[in-house]
Design a protein around this motif. Structure first.
Motif, PDB file in Angstrom:
ATOM      1  N   ILE A 207       0.858  -1.170  -0.036  1.00 57.59           N
ATOM      2  CA  ILE A 207      -0.233  -0.016  -0.084  1.00 57.59           C
ATOM      3  C   ILE A 207       0.607   1.291  -0.012  1.00 57.59           C
ATOM      4  N   VAL A 208       0.576   2.102  -0.796  1.00 59.47           N
ATOM      5  CA  VAL A 208       1.539   3.239  -0.811  1.00 59.47           C
ATOM      6  C   VAL A 208       0.557   4.478  -1.172  1.00 59.47           C
ATOM      7  N   SER A 209       0.963   5.644  -1.418  1.00 58.84           N
ATOM      8  CA  SER A 209      -0.080   6.924  -1.540  1.00 58.84           C
ATOM      9  C   SER A 209       0.228   7.311  -3.194  1.00 58.84           C
ATOM     10  N   ARG A 210      -0.941   7.538  -3.883  1.00 53.14           N
ATOM     11  CA  ARG A 210      -0.846   8.031  -5.075  1.00 53.14           C
ATOM     12  C   ARG A 210      -0.166   9.520  -5.080  1.00 53.14           C
ATOM     13  N   GLN A 211      -0.496  10.297  -4.152  1.00 55.57           N
ATOM     14  CA  GLN A 211       0.076  11.669  -4.016  1.00 55.57           C
ATOM     15  C   GLN A 211       1.276  11.714  -3.101  1.00 55.57           C
ATOM     16  N   VAL A 234       2.595  15.408   9.486  1.00 50.24           N
ATOM     17  CA  VAL A 234       3.198  16.483   9.278  1.00 50.24           C
ATOM     18  C   VAL A 234       2.254  17.569   8.677  1.00 50.24           C
ATOM     19  N   GLU A 235       2.521  18.853   8.981  1.00 47.30           N
ATOM     20  CA  GLU A 235       1.851  19.861   8.087  1.00 47.30           C
ATOM     21  C   GLU A 235       2.709  20.501   7.197  1.00 47.30           C
ATOM     22  N   GLU A 236       2.283  21.394   6.439  1.00 48.94           N
ATOM     23  CA  GLU A 236       3.041  22.110   5.454  1.00 48.94           C
ATOM     24  C   GLU A 236       4.040  23.033   6.282  1.00 48.94           C
ATOM     25  N   VAL A 309      15.448  21.437   6.594  1.00 48.93           N
ATOM     26  CA  VAL A 309      14.446  21.033   5.382  1.00 48.93           C
ATOM     27  C   VAL A 309      13.084  21.049   5.943  1.00 48.93           C
ATOM     28  N   LEU A 310      11.972  21.659   5.296  1.00 51.00           N
ATOM     29  CA  LEU A 310      10.719  21.802   5.575  1.00 51.00           C
ATOM     30  C   LEU A 310       9.820  20.815   4.707  1.00 51.00           C
ATOM     31  N   SER A 311       8.769  20.437   5.339  1.00 49.32           N
ATOM     32  CA  SER A 311       7.677  19.720   4.471  1.00 49.32           C
ATOM     33  C   SER A 311       7.088  20.616   3.473  1.00 49.32           C
ATOM     34  N   PRO A 312       6.943  20.265   2.121  1.00 49.62           N
ATOM     35  CA  PRO A 312       6.490  20.915   1.063  1.00 49.62           C
ATOM     36  C   PRO A 312       4.953  20.862   1.178  1.00 49.62           C
ATOM     37  N   ARG A 313       4.241  19.949   1.857  1.00 51.80           N
ATOM     38  CA  ARG A 313       3.033  19.840   1.958  1.00 51.80           C
ATOM     39  C   ARG A 313       2.527  18.916   3.178  1.00 51.80           C
ATOM     40  N   ALA A 314       1.106  18.939   3.597  1.00 53.42           N
ATOM     41  CA  ALA A 314       0.820  18.124   4.548  1.00 53.42           C
ATOM     42  C   ALA A 314       0.613  16.627   4.289  1.00 53.42           C
ATOM     43  N   ASP A 341       0.154  11.465   0.954  1.00 50.52           N
ATOM     44  CA  ASP A 341      -1.240  11.770   1.463  1.00 50.52           C
ATOM     45  C   ASP A 341      -1.955  10.341   1.687  1.00 50.52           C
ATOM     46  N   PRO A 342      -2.120  10.049   3.236  1.00 50.33           N
ATOM     47  CA  PRO A 342      -2.606   8.616   3.450  1.00 50.33           C
ATOM     48  C   PRO A 342      -4.175   8.522   3.062  1.00 50.33           C
TER      49      PRO A 342
END
Length: 446
Positions: A207-211, A234-236, A309-314, A341-342
């Motif tokens: 199981i992986v994420s499409r995004q 994580v959040e953006e 390094v920061l997260s680019p998205r949630a 993205d879960p």
């Protein structure tokens, strides 16, 4: 003149031998009883039980030993000696073999003198058809008494009867089909081979994420600390990891001093230019040096800012283990983790080349997760790789991505299982013989 009757204790001992043989529940138990229970009557040095295996004899039991060691010198010699002894017993009668009256081969004679006493009492065991089942050897100093030997014939027969019962094979008594029945069975089999079935294949899946966005190292450096745990939400803008800043800070400090020195040199040259015409020619060179030092300092400061390094998205941080990364040197662009993205799960399927089948666009997929085998996931193939690549296990496989229907709660990222892919309909004969035909063509080249 009346015959002398056997002693009652002797008759009781013989009856006990038969009872123990009849109570054995396996051939090994019977061999153990044959090798050990007769010591009270014969007082032998050792008893050996062999089973007939074609032209050879297999040692089953040695008196006094629960399990003989097959690599001992004695048992290695015993294998050769047993073949020679089998040739000395042409019939089913027990026979006394004294050492003085025989001429064994040199290697047999040498071992006999070292390990065996002066004589052997050999008892062959045969079934009702006259086929030899085994051989029992008693190592004695003298032949058994004349009044004991005839009484033991009943014991030998009981042992042979029990041995034959354990070795008896069940025969399947079935009817022999006629010609018409054979033809009918062949016709039914041929008809079954033409039944259309759905072609399927099994492959490992995850199981992986499409995004999912890959977060890589922005500069060359060493991972100082992972700020998030695996599978942590994580959040953006969340800090993911930091790179070691020691080298960059030292470089920035040195460049700061060089900028100050260049500024001082430029100011001094500007002041001298009022009354010294030669100093005016140095202003351009010193001004260029100041700009160079400031550019180098700005570049190092920009690299210092990129060490965080920061997260680019949630999403969810997906990687293996923090201990695998802390202190590890990385280069620019090296993949560190993913932010997935879960809420948009998908199936990542690795279909081995040997199991590949023709899949139509949107082919159905069923995923049986190892953690939830009774709750399969349904989906359809979204994309397939053009070329097959070797996986970490060394298996050359195609990479397929399939959707997950609905919003199942147990479709969590990272879960593994087995995916069943459904292809086009084919006849049963092709379904069963596809892989044998492919292997045959690979071997023959036809």
């Amino acid at each position: 003149m009346t015959d002398r009757l056997p002693h009652p204790q002797l008759l009781l001992a013989l009856a006990a031998l038969r009872d123990r043989a009849l109570a054995a529940d396996s051939l090994n138990a019977l061999a153990f009883s044959m090798a050990n229970d007769g010591y009270a009557l014969l007082r032998y040095h050792q008893a050996l039980v062999f089973a007939q295996r074609g032209a050879d004899l297999e040692l089953l039991c040695v008196s006094g030993l629960a399990r003989p060691s097959e690599d001992s010198p004695y048992l290695v010699w015993l294998r050769r000696a047993s073949r020679w002894l089998a040739q000395q017993l042409p019939d089913a009668r027990p026979r006394w073999l004294p050492r003085d009256e025989l001429e064994p081969p040199a290697d047999i004679a040498e071992g006999w003198a070292e390990w065996w006493p002066s004589g052997l009492w050999c008892v062959p065991l045969h079934d009702r058809d006259g086929q030899r089942l085994g051989l029992v050897l008693f190592l004695l100093d003298a032949s058994p008494a004349d009044e004991v030997a005839p009484l033991l014939d009943g014991v030998w027969q009981t042992w042979a009867h029990c041995w034959a019962a354990f070795g008896k094979r069940r025969r399947l008594l079935g009817w022999r089909p006629g010609k018409r029945q054979v033809l009918l069975a062949l016709a039914v089999a041929a008809a079954l081979l033409l039944v259309p079935v759905r072609q399927t294949a099994l492959a490992p899946a995850e199981i992986v994420s499409r995004q999912a966005l890959i977060v890589s190292s922005p500069i060359d450096g060493v991972i100082q600390r992972m700020e998030v745990r695996p599978n942590q939400a994580v959040e953006e803008g969340t800090l993911l990891f930091t790179l070691d800043e020691t080298t960059l800070k030292s470089r920035a400090e040195v460049l700061g001093k060089e900028v100050a020195v260049a500024d001082a040199e430029l100011m001094a040259a500007s002041q001298r230019a009022f009354d010294n015409p030669q100093s005016k020619s140095e202003l351009t060179l010193l001004n260029g040096r100041v700009l160079q030092r400031r550019a180098e300092l700005a570049a190092v400061q920009a690299q210092l800012r990129r060490t965080r390094v920061l997260s680019p998205r949630a999403g969810v941080a997906v990687y293996s283990d923090p201990n695998d990364w802390i202190g590890k040197p990385v280069v620019t662009g090296e993949r560190i983790l993913q932010v997935a993205d879960p809420a948009q799960p998908a199936m990542l399927i690795k279909l081995p080349v040997a199991d590949a089948i023709a899949l139509d666009p949107g082919a159905e997929v069923t995923l049986f997760l190892t953690a939830y085998p009774l709750s399969p996931l349904k989906g359809k193939v979204l994309e397939t790789s053009y070329q097959a690549h070797a996986s970490e296990e060394g298996v050359v496989a195609y990479r397929l991505l399939a959707s997950v229907e609905g919003q199942p709660e147990h479709a969590r990222l990272g879960l593994h299982g087995t995916a069943k892919l459904y292809g086009e309909r084919v006849v049963l004969g092709y379904y069963l013989l596809r892989r044998p035909f492919a292997a045959l063509r690979a071997w023959t080249g036809l």
